[in-house]
Design a protein around this motif. Structure first.
Motif, PDB file in Angstrom:
ATOM      1  N   UNK A  10       0.828  -1.209   0.000  1.00 43.69           N
ATOM      2  CA  UNK A  10       0.000   0.000   0.000  1.00 43.69           C
ATOM      3  C   UNK A  10       0.862   1.259   0.000  1.00 43.69           C
ATOM      4  N   UNK A  11       1.956   1.254   0.770  1.00 46.08           N
ATOM      5  CA  UNK A  11       2.862   2.396   0.791  1.00 46.08           C
ATOM      6  C   UNK A  11       3.513   2.610  -0.573  1.00 46.08           C
ATOM      7  N   UNK A  12       3.911   1.516  -1.219  1.00 38.09           N
ATOM      8  CA  UNK A  12       4.517   1.609  -2.545  1.00 38.09           C
ATOM      9  C   UNK A  12       3.502   2.184  -3.533  1.00 38.09           C
ATOM     10  N   UNK A  13       2.273   1.722  -3.462  1.00 32.03           N
ATOM     11  CA  UNK A  13       1.228   2.210  -4.363  1.00 32.03           C
ATOM     12  C   UNK A  13       0.966   3.700  -4.141  1.00 32.03           C
ATOM     13  N   UNK A  14       0.893   4.120  -2.877  1.00 28.85           N
ATOM     14  CA  UNK A  14       0.670   5.536  -2.579  1.00 28.85           C
ATOM     15  C   UNK A  14       1.831   6.397  -3.069  1.00 28.85           C
ATOM     16  N   UNK A  15       3.058   5.932  -2.843  1.00 29.13           N
ATOM     17  CA  UNK A  15       4.236   6.681  -3.293  1.00 29.13           C
ATOM     18  C   UNK A  15       4.266   6.772  -4.814  1.00 29.13           C
ATOM     19  N   UNK A  16       3.937   5.694  -5.483  1.00 28.20           N
ATOM     20  CA  UNK A  16       3.920   5.694  -6.950  1.00 28.20           C
ATOM     21  C   UNK A  16       2.864   6.654  -7.478  1.00 28.20           C
ATOM     22  N   UNK A  17       1.704   6.649  -6.865  1.00 29.10           N
ATOM     23  CA  UNK A  17       0.633   7.561  -7.297  1.00 29.10           C
ATOM     24  C   UNK A  17       1.056   9.008  -7.078  1.00 29.10           C
ATOM     25  N   UNK A  18       1.697   9.282  -5.937  1.00 27.58           N
ATOM     26  CA  UNK A  18       2.133  10.636  -5.621  1.00 27.58           C
ATOM     27  C   UNK A  18       3.153  11.149  -6.642  1.00 27.58           C
ATOM     28  N   UNK A  19       4.055  10.271  -7.075  1.00 28.42           N
ATOM     29  CA  UNK A  19       5.105  10.666  -8.018  1.00 28.42           C
ATOM     30  C   UNK A  19       4.759  10.339  -9.470  1.00 28.42           C
ATOM     31  N   UNK A  20       3.518   9.874  -9.692  1.00 26.48           N
ATOM     32  CA  UNK A  20       3.027   9.546 -11.034  1.00 26.48           C
ATOM     33  C   UNK A  20       3.946   8.555 -11.741  1.00 26.48           C
ATOM     34  N   UNK A  21       4.220   7.453 -11.038  1.00 26.06           N
ATOM     35  CA  UNK A  21       5.071   6.379 -11.553  1.00 26.06           C
ATOM     36  C   UNK A  21       4.263   5.086 -11.500  1.00 26.06           C
ATOM     37  N   UNK A  22       4.529   4.182 -12.424  1.00 22.14           N
ATOM     38  CA  UNK A  22       3.886   2.878 -12.402  1.00 22.14           C
ATOM     39  C   UNK A  22       4.379   2.104 -11.173  1.00 22.14           C
ATOM     40  N   UNK A  23       3.497   1.614 -10.303  1.00 24.56           N
ATOM     41  CA  UNK A  23       3.925   0.889  -9.097  1.00 24.56           C
ATOM     42  C   UNK A  23       4.782  -0.338  -9.410  1.00 24.56           C
ATOM     43  N   UNK A  24       4.601  -0.926 -10.593  1.00 24.55           N
ATOM     44  CA  UNK A  24       5.399  -2.098 -10.951  1.00 24.55           C
ATOM     45  C   UNK A  24       6.869  -1.754 -11.187  1.00 24.55           C
TER      46      UNK A  24
END
Length: 55
Positions: A10-24
Motif C-alpha cells: 500500500x505504501x509503494x502504491x501511494x508513493x507511486x501515485x504521488x510521483x506519477x510512476x507505475x507501481x510495478x
C-alpha cells in the motif's frame, strides 16, 4: 507477515501515485529495506510501556 507485506504494498502504491510512476517499476526489496531502516530509528517502546509512577 501477510499484513506487513500488504502494508508495504500500500505504501509503494501511494508513493507511486504521488510521483506519477507505475507501481510495478518500484522495487519491493528497496521499499522493504527503506522501511526497515526508517523503523529502526523509532525509539518508542513496543509494546507500549505503562507510564512510570512516582513513589
Amino acid at each position: 507477515l501477510l499484513c506487513l507485506y500488504q502494508a508495504l504494498a500500500d505504501l509503494v502504491t501511494d508513493a507511486a501515485r504521488h510521483h506519477r510512476v507505475d507501481p510495478d517499476r518500484i522495487s519491493f526489496l528497496r521499499a522493504r529495506n527503506t522501511a526497515r531502516r526508517s523503523v529502526s530509528r523509532i525509539t518508542a517502546d513496543f509494546p507500549p510501556s505503562p507510564p512510570a509512577t512516582s513513589p
